[in-house]
Design a protein around this motif. Sequence first.
Motif, PDB file in Angstrom:
ATOM      1  N   ASP A  14     -15.798   9.695  11.366  1.00  0.00           N
ATOM      2  CA  ASP A  14     -16.834  10.704  11.588  1.00  0.00           C
ATOM      3  C   ASP A  14     -16.310  12.101  11.261  1.00  0.00           C
ATOM      4  O   ASP A  14     -17.025  12.924  10.677  1.00  0.00           O
ATOM      5  CB  ASP A  14     -17.313  10.629  13.036  1.00  0.00           C
ATOM      6  N   ALA A  15     -15.047  12.373  11.626  1.00  0.00           N
ATOM      7  CA  ALA A  15     -14.473  13.707  11.414  1.00  0.00           C
ATOM      8  C   ALA A  15     -13.888  13.866  10.014  1.00  0.00           C
ATOM      9  O   ALA A  15     -13.780  14.985   9.505  1.00  0.00           O
ATOM     10  CB  ALA A  15     -13.385  13.971  12.458  1.00  0.00           C
ATOM     11  N   GLY A  16     -13.482  12.755   9.382  1.00  0.00           N
ATOM     12  CA  GLY A  16     -12.860  12.827   8.069  1.00  0.00           C
ATOM     13  C   GLY A  16     -11.456  13.373   8.094  1.00  0.00           C
ATOM     14  O   GLY A  16     -10.908  13.770   7.067  1.00  0.00           O
ATOM     15  N   SER A  17     -10.862  13.366   9.309  1.00  0.00           N
ATOM     16  CA  SER A  17      -9.529  13.957   9.452  1.00  0.00           C
ATOM     17  C   SER A  17      -8.860  13.404  10.702  1.00  0.00           C
ATOM     18  O   SER A  17      -9.483  13.293  11.765  1.00  0.00           O
ATOM     19  CB  SER A  17      -9.651  15.484   9.555  1.00  0.00           C
ATOM     20  N   LEU A  18      -7.566  13.082  10.596  1.00  0.00           N
ATOM     21  CA  LEU A  18      -6.807  12.623  11.768  1.00  0.00           C
ATOM     22  C   LEU A  18      -6.679  13.742  12.791  1.00  0.00           C
ATOM     23  O   LEU A  18      -6.799  13.510  13.995  1.00  0.00           O
ATOM     24  CB  LEU A  18      -5.412  12.151  11.329  1.00  0.00           C
ATOM     25  N   THR A  19      -6.446  14.954  12.300  1.00  0.00           N
ATOM     26  CA  THR A  19      -6.258  16.094  13.211  1.00  0.00           C
ATOM     27  C   THR A  19      -7.519  16.398  13.999  1.00  0.00           C
ATOM     28  O   THR A  19      -7.482  16.568  15.225  1.00  0.00           O
ATOM     29  CB  THR A  19      -5.830  17.342  12.407  1.00  0.00           C
ATOM     30  N   HIS A  20      -8.666  16.470  13.293  1.00  0.00           N
ATOM     31  CA  HIS A  20      -9.926  16.783  13.972  1.00  0.00           C
ATOM     32  C   HIS A  20     -10.310  15.683  14.947  1.00  0.00           C
ATOM     33  O   HIS A  20     -10.813  15.946  16.044  1.00  0.00           O
ATOM     34  CB  HIS A  20     -11.041  16.995  12.945  1.00  0.00           C
ATOM     35  N   GLU A  40      -5.836  -1.357  10.681  1.00  0.00           N
ATOM     36  CA  GLU A  40      -5.769  -1.815   9.293  1.00  0.00           C
ATOM     37  C   GLU A  40      -4.907  -3.074   9.171  1.00  0.00           C
ATOM     38  O   GLU A  40      -5.244  -4.011   8.434  1.00  0.00           O
ATOM     39  CB  GLU A  40      -5.210  -0.700   8.406  1.00  0.00           C
ATOM     40  N   GLU A  41      -3.799  -3.101   9.926  1.00  0.00           N
ATOM     41  CA  GLU A  41      -2.931  -4.276   9.889  1.00  0.00           C
ATOM     42  C   GLU A  41      -3.627  -5.495  10.489  1.00  0.00           C
ATOM     43  O   GLU A  41      -3.527  -6.612   9.972  1.00  0.00           O
ATOM     44  CB  GLU A  41      -1.637  -3.981  10.635  1.00  0.00           C
ATOM     45  N   ALA A  42      -4.362  -5.272  11.586  1.00  0.00           N
ATOM     46  CA  ALA A  42      -5.069  -6.378  12.229  1.00  0.00           C
ATOM     47  C   ALA A  42      -6.149  -6.954  11.319  1.00  0.00           C
ATOM     48  O   ALA A  42      -6.410  -8.164  11.333  1.00  0.00           O
ATOM     49  CB  ALA A  42      -5.671  -5.910  13.550  1.00  0.00           C
ATOM     50  N   LEU A  43      -6.795  -6.087  10.538  1.00  0.00           N
ATOM     51  CA  LEU A  43      -7.866  -6.534   9.641  1.00  0.00           C
ATOM     52  C   LEU A  43      -7.343  -6.909   8.254  1.00  0.00           C
ATOM     53  O   LEU A  43      -8.106  -7.432   7.437  1.00  0.00           O
ATOM     54  CB  LEU A  43      -8.922  -5.423   9.505  1.00  0.00           C
ATOM     55  N   ASN A  44      -6.066  -6.568   8.019  1.00  0.00           N
ATOM     56  CA  ASN A  44      -5.477  -6.791   6.688  1.00  0.00           C
ATOM     57  C   ASN A  44      -6.319  -6.123   5.605  1.00  0.00           C
ATOM     58  O   ASN A  44      -6.677  -6.716   4.582  1.00  0.00           O
ATOM     59  CB  ASN A  44      -5.340  -8.295   6.404  1.00  0.00           C
ATOM     60  N   ALA A  45      -6.687  -4.857   5.874  1.00  0.00           N
ATOM     61  CA  ALA A  45      -7.543  -4.114   4.945  1.00  0.00           C
ATOM     62  C   ALA A  45      -7.203  -2.632   5.022  1.00  0.00           C
ATOM     63  O   ALA A  45      -6.760  -2.133   6.067  1.00  0.00           O
ATOM     64  CB  ALA A  45      -9.016  -4.320   5.283  1.00  0.00           C
ATOM     65  N   THR A  46      -7.379  -1.934   3.916  1.00  0.00           N
ATOM     66  CA  THR A  46      -7.231  -0.481   3.894  1.00  0.00           C
ATOM     67  C   THR A  46      -8.581   0.148   4.207  1.00  0.00           C
ATOM     68  O   THR A  46      -9.575  -0.135   3.532  1.00  0.00           O
ATOM     69  CB  THR A  46      -6.746   0.000   2.507  1.00  0.00           C
ATOM     70  N   LEU A  47      -8.626   0.974   5.245  1.00  0.00           N
ATOM     71  CA  LEU A  47      -9.897   1.546   5.692  1.00  0.00           C
ATOM     72  C   LEU A  47     -10.140   2.957   5.158  1.00  0.00           C
ATOM     73  O   LEU A  47     -11.292   3.396   5.097  1.00  0.00           O
ATOM     74  CB  LEU A  47      -9.936   1.563   7.228  1.00  0.00           C
ATOM     75  N   PHE A  48      -9.063   3.660   4.783  1.00  0.00           N
ATOM     76  CA  PHE A  48      -9.202   5.033   4.298  1.00  0.00           C
ATOM     77  C   PHE A  48      -8.391   5.243   3.031  1.00  0.00           C
ATOM     78  O   PHE A  48      -7.293   4.695   2.882  1.00  0.00           O
ATOM     79  CB  PHE A  48      -8.707   6.042   5.342  1.00  0.00           C
ATOM     80  N   HIS A  49      -8.962   6.034   2.116  1.00  0.00           N
ATOM     81  CA  HIS A  49      -8.177   6.612   1.033  1.00  0.00           C
ATOM     82  C   HIS A  49      -7.664   7.950   1.552  1.00  0.00           C
ATOM     83  O   HIS A  49      -8.449   8.784   2.018  1.00  0.00           O
ATOM     84  CB  HIS A  49      -9.041   6.850  -0.220  1.00  0.00           C
ATOM     85  N   ARG A  50      -6.374   8.163   1.476  1.00  0.00           N
ATOM     86  CA  ARG A  50      -5.783   9.394   1.998  1.00  0.00           C
ATOM     87  C   ARG A  50      -5.486  10.357   0.852  1.00  0.00           C
ATOM     88  O   ARG A  50      -4.910   9.972  -0.160  1.00  0.00           O
ATOM     89  CB  ARG A  50      -4.505   9.054   2.771  1.00  0.00           C
ATOM     90  N   HIS A  51      -5.906  11.617   1.032  1.00  0.00           N
ATOM     91  CA  HIS A  51      -5.588  12.633   0.034  1.00  0.00           C
ATOM     92  C   HIS A  51      -5.429  13.969   0.738  1.00  0.00           C
ATOM     93  O   HIS A  51      -5.619  14.067   1.961  1.00  0.00           O
ATOM     94  CB  HIS A  51      -6.677  12.719  -1.052  1.00  0.00           C
ATOM     95  N   ALA A  52      -5.076  14.982  -0.018  1.00  0.00           N
ATOM     96  CA  ALA A  52      -4.694  16.264   0.586  1.00  0.00           C
ATOM     97  C   ALA A  52      -5.819  16.909   1.382  1.00  0.00           C
ATOM     98  O   ALA A  52      -5.575  17.629   2.353  1.00  0.00           O
ATOM     99  CB  ALA A  52      -4.217  17.221  -0.514  1.00  0.00           C
ATOM    100  N   ARG A  53      -7.060  16.676   0.998  1.00  0.00           N
ATOM    101  CA  ARG A  53      -8.189  17.340   1.659  1.00  0.00           C
ATOM    102  C   ARG A  53      -8.765  16.550   2.828  1.00  0.00           C
ATOM    103  O   ARG A  53      -9.704  16.988   3.467  1.00  0.00           O
ATOM    104  CB  ARG A  53      -9.294  17.619   0.635  1.00  0.00           C
ATOM    105  N   GLY A  54      -8.221  15.394   3.107  1.00  0.00           N
ATOM    106  CA  GLY A  54      -8.732  14.613   4.228  1.00  0.00           C
ATOM    107  C   GLY A  54      -8.763  13.138   3.921  1.00  0.00           C
ATOM    108  O   GLY A  54      -8.012  12.645   3.073  1.00  0.00           O
TER     109      GLY A  54
END
Length: 301
Positions: A14-20, A40-54
């Motif tokens: 919802d926030a698009g950010s770990l910090t927020h 992610e490990e429990a589901l064996n799936a990647t849930l987020f694409h991580r990049h500099a803006r969030g």
Amino acid sequence: MDWDKLRIFHAVADAGSLTHAGDKLNLSQSAVSRQVRGLEEALNATLFHRHARGLILTEQGELLFDATTAMSKRLDTASARIRDSEEEVFGELRVTTTTGFGTLWLAPRLPKLYEQYPDLKVDLMLEERVLDLPMREADVAIRMKEPSQADLIRKKLMTVRMCLYATPDYLAGSGTPQELEDLRDHRLICQNTGSDQVGAGMSLVQHLMTYEVRSLLTVNNYFGVLQGVLHDLGIGVLPDYVQQEFPDLVQVLPETESADVPVFLAYPAELRHSKRIAAFRDFVQEEIVMYRKQLRAKQNP
């Protein structure tokens, strides 16, 4: 599946950010990150694409976010129903209606509701878009047509008509039209036919346009149309209930008006026992009765 991890995942998505998300949850960024990694490990799936803006949800993340959003709304519904089991009327009530009706008819009457229920917190959401009541985008709606969504309790409140209005000052300076052809010598203020509005209002505007109106001001809601009329800019297409709040307005060409526009109140069937809903419903119905009495008294002095 770990409910706590799902709650944290939902906040991050919802926030698009770990910090927020951490700020909202009162958790450190590292704690939030660990929980998301664990999910992610429990589901064996990647849930987020991580990049500099969030963070951006992956396809798998979108699927899970849809599920947690639905869960959150169901929990909100359950919470509301539990709160509504109390005898007192309190808490938040999310009311959606159109900008015109909300600003020109409902809002001026809300002081009476607060006098009766001072602990009620009304969140008035004014927009032309029809919110999804069963999905808890709002608790109760007042709409200018019968709602088509399933699992709703609905009640017809009244009908309104779109009419032509102007101020005495405008008419004194520009003259009073005696027939529709005279509108070509005036400025017409109305909603743009491409904007969301009641069908009857659009039909009336389209009909008026056939009379070669030379000067035009279009606004995307009736509140804006009213402001133009009150500032002597021209003759406006407005719902007939505005004359009760603005009795100095003069109805122009009284025989020219739209077809009836039905006004409905609706709320989810699962909230039929809600005391907040009942309080608001009864308040609106009482105000409708008073409005009709005042209207009859004006028409038959």
